[in-house]
Design a protein around this motif. Structure first.
Motif, PDB file in Angstrom:
ATOM      1  N   SER A  83       0.856  -1.188   0.000  1.00  0.00           N
ATOM      2  CA  SER A  83       0.000   0.000   0.000  1.00  0.00           C
ATOM      3  C   SER A  83       0.893   1.240   0.000  1.00  0.00           C
ATOM      4  O   SER A  83       2.076   1.183   0.344  1.00  0.00           O
ATOM      5  CB  SER A  83      -0.897   0.006   1.241  1.00  0.00           C
ATOM      6  N   LEU A  84       0.310   2.364  -0.381  1.00  0.00           N
ATOM      7  CA  LEU A  84       1.060   3.619  -0.443  1.00  0.00           C
ATOM      8  C   LEU A  84       1.678   3.962   0.909  1.00  0.00           C
ATOM      9  O   LEU A  84       2.847   4.364   0.979  1.00  0.00           O
ATOM     10  CB  LEU A  84       0.158   4.761  -0.922  1.00  0.00           C
TER      11      LEU A  84
ATOM     12  N   ASN B  51       2.639   1.941   3.294  1.00  0.00           N
ATOM     13  CA  ASN B  51       3.784   1.063   3.559  1.00  0.00           C
ATOM     14  C   ASN B  51       4.982   1.403   2.669  1.00  0.00           C
ATOM     15  O   ASN B  51       6.124   1.343   3.120  1.00  0.00           O
ATOM     16  CB  ASN B  51       3.384  -0.400   3.401  1.00  0.00           C
ATOM     17  N   GLN B  52       4.735   1.760   1.420  1.00  0.00           N
ATOM     18  CA  GLN B  52       5.821   2.196   0.542  1.00  0.00           C
ATOM     19  C   GLN B  52       6.510   3.425   1.124  1.00  0.00           C
ATOM     20  O   GLN B  52       7.736   3.489   1.194  1.00  0.00           O
ATOM     21  CB  GLN B  52       5.278   2.558  -0.856  1.00  0.00           C
TER      22      GLN B  52
END
Length: 131
Positions: free
Chosen positions: A36-37, A39-40
């Motif tokens: 997910s964004l 986590n990135q």
């Protein structure tokens, strides 16, 4: 002891700077796509802050060597650094699978080199704290 803390200062600054190549070297653009964004972005942001704190540890060792060796506060800071790097040493063996380096020449050299670095950092900070 002061010379070892100065050496550590240089090593930690270099280690912090090496973090700048992580995204490209480890191909994070592709590898992290499935996350997910949030986590990135956490990977990138946490890597930056780890590099920053390692850099600041290095600067402290270079600029306040005498204080680290001679003062109660310096000894306490050394104890904190000793715990930090000792835990990092433990994670070198318990946190990473040996499948990542066993049978691979370059990765084995990196694993052994960093194990040696974590031992050196831990030992110097523990010795400074205990003396």
């Amino acid at each position: 002891m002061e010379i070892h803390l100065k050496i550590i200062g240089v090593l930690l600054i270099l280690l912090a700077l090496v973090h700048a190549i992580f995204p490209k070297y480890f191909n994070w653009k592709e590898e992290l796509k499935s996350l997910s964004l949030v986590n990135q972005q956490m990977m990138s942001i946490h890597t930056f802050f780890i590099a920053l704190i390692v850099f600041l540890m290095g600067v402290l060792c270079l600029t306040s060597t005498h204080e680290l060796v001679e003062t109660k506060l310096g000894k306490t800071i050394s104890m904190g650094f000793a715990v930090f790097w000792s835990v990092r040493l433990i994670f070198q063996f318990l946190g990473y699978s040996s499948k990542l380096w066993k049978g691979k020449a370059f990765e084995t050299i990196v694993h052994i080199s960093f194990s040696g670095l974590w031992i050196y950092l831990s030992a110097v900070f523990w010795m400074n704290y205990l003396n």
